[in-house]
Scaffold this active site. Structure first.
Site, PDB file in Angstrom:
ATOM      1  N   THR A 102       6.375  21.815 -22.397  1.00  0.00           N
ATOM      2  CA  THR A 102       5.240  20.831 -22.953  1.00  0.00           C
ATOM      3  C   THR A 102       4.279  21.518 -24.004  1.00  0.00           C
ATOM      4  O   THR A 102       4.079  22.518 -23.772  1.00  0.00           O
ATOM      5  CB  THR A 102       4.385  20.400 -21.666  1.00  0.00           C
ATOM      6  OG1 THR A 102       5.390  19.812 -20.683  1.00  0.00           O
ATOM      7  CG2 THR A 102       3.328  19.612 -22.063  1.00  0.00           C
ATOM      8  N   VAL A 176       4.724  11.033 -24.906  1.00  0.00           N
ATOM      9  CA  VAL A 176       5.080  10.498 -23.888  1.00  0.00           C
ATOM     10  C   VAL A 176       4.868  11.075 -22.639  1.00  0.00           C
ATOM     11  O   VAL A 176       4.071  10.907 -21.561  1.00  0.00           O
ATOM     12  CB  VAL A 176       6.363   9.867 -23.739  1.00  0.00           C
ATOM     13  CG1 VAL A 176       6.699   9.114 -22.300  1.00  0.00           C
ATOM     14  CG2 VAL A 176       6.541   8.664 -24.795  1.00  0.00           C
ATOM     15  N   LYS A 177       5.193  12.865 -22.572  1.00  0.00           N
ATOM     16  CA  LYS A 177       4.985  13.620 -21.482  1.00  0.00           C
ATOM     17  C   LYS A 177       3.374  13.840 -21.482  1.00  0.00           C
ATOM     18  O   LYS A 177       2.872  13.810 -20.208  1.00  0.00           O
ATOM     19  CB  LYS A 177       5.778  14.899 -21.855  1.00  0.00           C
ATOM     20  CG  LYS A 177       5.268  16.137 -20.960  1.00  0.00           C
ATOM     21  CD  LYS A 177       5.865  15.797 -19.447  1.00  0.00           C
ATOM     22  CE  LYS A 177       5.266  16.892 -18.315  1.00  0.00           C
ATOM     23  NZ  LYS A 177       5.871  18.123 -18.767  1.00  0.00           N
ATOM     24  N   LEU A 178       2.654  14.042 -22.578  1.00  0.00           N
ATOM     25  CA  LEU A 178       1.520  14.401 -22.451  1.00  0.00           C
ATOM     26  C   LEU A 178       0.650  13.230 -21.855  1.00  0.00           C
ATOM     27  O   LEU A 178      -0.437  13.395 -20.879  1.00  0.00           O
ATOM     28  CB  LEU A 178       0.886  14.617 -23.783  1.00  0.00           C
ATOM     29  CG  LEU A 178       1.246  16.122 -24.377  1.00  0.00           C
ATOM     30  CD1 LEU A 178       0.913  16.331 -25.845  1.00  0.00           C
ATOM     31  CD2 LEU A 178       0.882  17.325 -23.325  1.00  0.00           C
TER      32      LEU A 178
END
Length: 303
Positions: A102, A176-178
């Site tokens: 990330t 999207v991950k954040l």
């Protein structure tokens, strides 16, 4: 007729998530898997597999076709990809680098641009879900890549994930991950506040969670972070600590500033988890934020 061979996979970073991901690749991939980590004890995660230990990042670059990274954050990814002795420094380079870490969105896009100049394709493919999901090969992966690169790497991502989503061009996986992580951190904070309120108002926390889980307030955070950590007040070391939360929230707030969004909820979460890290739960599992709320010792109020 030429016989098609499986690509040689390199894997750098055998930590809490990287170790089980590399193990699954070594067990499932038909071709060779080459592994590197600075910590020699990390290779214990690969015992009983065909994965081969490499001495340096440069050794991985010299032999692997596709290299997966599972590293603490953007600076480490940049160093491994672009630094001296890194994946792009030698005469022989991998064709594709897939970053499972990330990082900041801008960092992912900058690394991709520089690698393209060296003839290397790049995909940001951050992973979500727990360490147990990593061990089972049931992660969720959000991918930022061109259509062609995604088509090439998607079968390998299936070794470690039950859900793989192509989110758009490079950087979109990190977006999207954040957002996913920010929602988890914010919801954990909100649930903790309501658990404390319920208990102080005469409802036992276990009863509260059971009742809410049967209604519209049910959620992944309630069933996992609420039941498994906040209910027993169990916040172990070597899980996801508030310092990691703060790293991810800093990336979220950086992205918000770049897009002109005033992300007030994320800012409030940042203050809560900063208090968690500085008021006695540094290095402990981040749902310890309930202790901060229960004891009324943070966060500092907005100015």
């Amino acid at each position: 007729m030429a016989v098609e061979t499986s690509p040689v996979i390199g894997f750098i970073g055998l930590g809490v998530m990287g170790g089980p991901m590399c193990r699954n690749m070594a067990l499932k991939h038909a071709g060779d898997v080459l592994a590197y980590d600075m910590n020699s004890s990390a290779f214990e995660a690969l015992e009983g597999t065909k994965a081969r230990r490499m001495a340096t990042v440069a050794d991985v670059a010299a032999a692997a076709d596709c290299v997966f990274l599972s590293l603490p954050g953007g600076p480490q990814v940049e160093q491994v990809c672009l630094g001296a002795g890194g994946l792009s420094a030698g005469g022989r380079r991998p064709s594709t680098i897939i970053d499972l870490s990330t990082t900041a969105v801008a960092s992912a896009r900058a690394v991709a641009e520089k690698l393209a100049g060296a003839g290397i394709d790049f995909a940001d493919a951050p992973v979500a879900r727990t360490r147990e999901a990593a061990q089972r090969g049931e992660l969720s992966i959000m991918v930022g890549a061109s259509d062609a690169v995604y088509a090439r790497i998607e079968p390998m991502l299936r070794y470690i994930a039950s859900d793989v989503t192509h989110c758009g061009a490079v950087g979109c996986g990190q977006v999207v991950k954040l957002i996913n992580n920010a929602l988890v951190f914010e919801h954990t904070m909100a649930l903790a506040e309501m658990m404390v309120l319920g208990e102080r108002s005469g409802v036992q926390p276990a009863v509260l969670l059971d009742a809410v889980s049967k209604g519209s307030g049910d959620s992944f955070v309630l069933r996992n972070h609420g039941r498994k950590a906040m209910l027993p007040r169990s916040f172990p070391d070597k899980a996801f600590p508030p310092e990691y939360v703060l790293k991810d929230l800093s990336y979220v707030l950086e992205l918000a500033a770049q897009t002109g969004l005033a992300a007030h909820v994320a800012e409030l979460a940042q203050r809560y988890y900063a208090a968690t890290a500085t008021e006695g739960w540094s290095g402990r599992y981040f749902p310890a934020v309930i202790e901060i709320i229960d004891r009324g010792i943070g966060p500092a109020k907005a100015g």
